[in-house]
Design an enzyme around this catalytic site. Sequence first.
Site, short mmCIF file in Angstrom:
data_model
loop_
_atom_site.label_atom_id
_atom_site.label_comp_id
_atom_site.label_asym_id
_atom_site.label_seq_id
_atom_site.Cartn_x
_atom_site.Cartn_y
_atom_site.Cartn_z
CE LYS A 1 36.33 35.47 33.06
NZ LYS A 1 35.08 35.52 33.87
CB SER B 1 32.16 35.89 31.14
OG SER B 1 32.66 35.95 32.46
CB SER C 1 31.19 34.38 34.80
OG SER C 1 30.48 35.19 33.90
N1 GLN Z 1 26.31 36.25 32.27
C1 GLN Z 1 26.22 37.26 33.28
C2 GLN Z 1 26.50 38.59 32.65
O1 GLN Z 1 26.53 38.66 31.49
C3 GLN Z 1 27.22 36.96 34.38
C4 GLN Z 1 28.59 37.27 33.97
C5 GLN Z 1 29.60 37.02 35.06
O2 GLN Z 1 29.33 36.32 36.02
N2 GLN Z 1 30.74 37.66 34.90
O3 GLN Z 1 26.70 39.58 33.29
#
Ligand code: GLN
Length: 484
Positions: A75, A150, A174
């Site tokens: 990532k 994400s 995410s």
């Molecule tokens: N979707 C969640 C957010 O927007 C979690 C994102 C994540 O785990 N980095 O913060």
Amino acid sequence: MASIRELHQQLVSKARSATEITTAALETVNKLEPQLKSFLTITPEQALAQAKQVDAKIAAGEDISLLAGIPIGIKDNLCTKGIRTTCGSQILNNFLPPYESTVTTKLAAAGAVMVGKTNLDEFAMGSSTENSAYQVTANPWDTTRVPGGSSGGSAAAVAADECVVALGSDTGGSIRQPASFCGVVGLKPTYGLVSRFGLVAYASSLDQIGPFGRTVEDAAILLQAVAGYDPQDSTSLDVKIPDYTKSLIPDLKGKRVGVIKETFGEGLDQVVAEAVETAIQQLKELGAEIQEISCPRFRYGLPTYYVIAPSEASANLARYDGVKYGYRAEDAESLMSMYTQTRAQGFGAEVKRRIMIGTYALSSGYYDAYYLKAQKVRTLIKQDFEAAFESVDLLVSPTSPTTSFKAGEKTSDPISMYLSDLMTIPVNLAGLPGLSLPCGFDAQGLPIGLQIIGNVLREDQVLQTAYAYEQATDWHQQSPKVCA
Ligand code: GLN
């Protein structure tokens, strides 16, 4: 769709070289990237050089680790020395880290072959990968749909066979939500199990790095390679790491599994509910004792998270000021206008929204009402889990309330996007390990995910349960359309 063990076998028996395996992965990347856009940066030279080293070791008769010669995606919020690391943001458009993250250092030492850096929502803020400043990654099962986020690039790349395994990060879901949307296994470890050194910080008290794989075993092998104490991360846990592959036993006799009542009901797609209920029945057939568990404060997870995470983000993202590194606005007339223009131009809308929410929540006069209150509710949510783990070993729920949605469907409605992580967020707030694995498909052929949550540092039990279920089902053997 070979597994790590199969590829390892091919390598040590000299049936295939690491160079051949890497070349094949790079060919898949080249073929699929125009449609998928999983990668922000592809690193063929480094990958082939790493593969060559592995081949040299094999030729010299040396032992190689299970991950040696295995193509992996990273990532793009993990720092890779000298290799562009953007975090999906314009503000880090030209950022070449001067150091390497602990996890990628460990993987390089194990001989894993990084094929590239995967796409993500800007600074890992989002649930669809549409907040990337660079490109929208497609879901390999239906390219008009999102891969989740994400870590959507990592999930899509693994699902489509562009790499065998990948690393993501999970602050509120995410890893697990994109794993669920892309039909792969994704694990968020216990907070502190994997070093965050070199992970670009979003919300430091919640962020954890974890593996994606097409099978539970592949995910377990990658976790094994990255877990462990690191003095460079002050929140790293100094604990003995068990051999996770030893816990992969397809038997759940006597395991007490709690079904979180509050994750069923309003907002949950019927098809997801049915698939998860069927999966729970299968766990029972495998020997698990099933009981219903109530986590009454679970529903406060989302509002609590959307105070705590933006608060931490507003502090963490203060460092992007155009002075130290990254993008700098040109033609500013004063230092102050250089700061403001840099940040106005460099950050996208969702990141700005969170910085504003967080700055507001932390400001004097509001701190007690928002941030302090959220921290107290966080403790209550944690206590719900602690109470649950007095009577069960594991908890299960759907990973996400829906299957993958269409690109563009939720971009103008942040709340509906946030709801995607309703069931994963409480796990981060409590610091527990959580895994998502495939448990079915909806009528459109889109994958559905089952979430398995363990007690602190019980990754072994989470993996065992996931493995037993996986061995009894064939969801993980299906391939997405894009691979056909
Ligand atoms: N979707 C969640 C957010 O927007 C979690 C994102 C994540 O785990 N980095 O913060």
